[in-house]
Design an enzyme around this catalytic site. Structure first.
Site, PDB file in Angstrom:
ATOM      1  N   CYS A 187       7.084  21.458   5.111  1.00 12.74           N
ATOM      2  CA  CYS A 187       7.964  22.776   5.036  1.00 12.74           C
ATOM      3  C   CYS A 187       7.090  23.705   4.357  1.00 12.74           C
ATOM      4  O   CYS A 187       5.822  23.327   4.164  1.00 12.74           O
ATOM      5  CB  CYS A 187       9.325  22.341   4.367  1.00 12.74           C
ATOM      6  SG  CYS A 187       9.163  22.232   2.411  1.00 12.74           S
ATOM      7  N   HIS A 210      -2.071   4.964  -7.682  1.00 14.56           N
ATOM      8  CA  HIS A 210      -1.246   4.456  -8.793  1.00 14.56           C
ATOM      9  C   HIS A 210       0.191   4.493  -8.591  1.00 14.56           C
ATOM     10  O   HIS A 210       0.924   3.922  -8.924  1.00 14.56           O
ATOM     11  CB  HIS A 210      -1.403   5.516  -9.792  1.00 14.56           C
ATOM     12  CG  HIS A 210      -2.837   5.546 -10.722  1.00 14.56           C
ATOM     13  ND1 HIS A 210      -3.053   5.850 -11.773  1.00 14.56           N
ATOM     14  CD2 HIS A 210      -3.741   4.588 -10.529  1.00 14.56           C
ATOM     15  CE1 HIS A 210      -4.246   5.507 -12.194  1.00 14.56           C
ATOM     16  NE2 HIS A 210      -4.663   4.684 -11.478  1.00 14.56           N
TER      17      HIS A 210
END
Ligand code: RB5
Length: 144
Positions: free
Chosen positions: A67, A100
């Site tokens: 967006c 991670h």
């Protein structure tokens, strides 16, 4: 045939979505476009929810949302169970979000980054594996 990926944007990032679609197709990805399909003003949440729902249900392993700022799409996507959407505008974050956090949706702000950086972010994100190990329990606890 390469991996499949679902992509969605609002009007503010429609043009960048189209460019990223071509970039992904050239790399052999099968791209499902959840819209929007033009520059007419729309609600980002409608498209964010479509993509996040598909990833949450396991219909697609990964998705990309865009967006203007990337903020609304992040907010929409991260409400879905199992979705870990990462808003990235630097390569370190894109890489770490995979290593991670096992991010499964990459969010980009079309009014913030340029085309070349967007391609680099997408490529880095797609090429980086999840490290697992101690991070597995941490990401699992996000949905508890
Ligand atoms: C649209 O003007 C803009 O609000 C939207 O693209 C997004 O940035 C929302 O977070």
């Amino acid at each position: 045939m390469g991996q499949s990926i679902i992509i969605g944007s609002d009007h503010a990032a429609y043009e960048l979505k189209e460019k990223i679609k071509s970039h992904l197709s050239e790399k052999g990805y099968a791209v499902e476009d959840a819209g929007t399909f033009g520059i007419e003003s729309v609600n980002y949440a409608d498209y964010g929810k479509k993509v996040a729902n598909a990833v949450s249900k396991g219909e697609f392993p990964k998705g990309i949302l865009l967006c203007g700022s990337g903020l609304g799409m992040s907010m929409a996507a991260n409400r879905f169970k199992g979705v870990r959407a990462a808003l990235c505008s630097d390569l370190f974050s894109a890489k770490m979000s995979r290593l991670h956090n096992d991010s499964n949706i990459l969010v980009l702000g079309g009014r913030i980054i340029g085309d070349i950086l967007a391609y680099e972010l997408v490529d880095t994100w797609l090429a980086t594996p999840f490290e697992g190990g101690r991070h597995q329990d941490r990401i699992a606890s996000l949905d508890e």
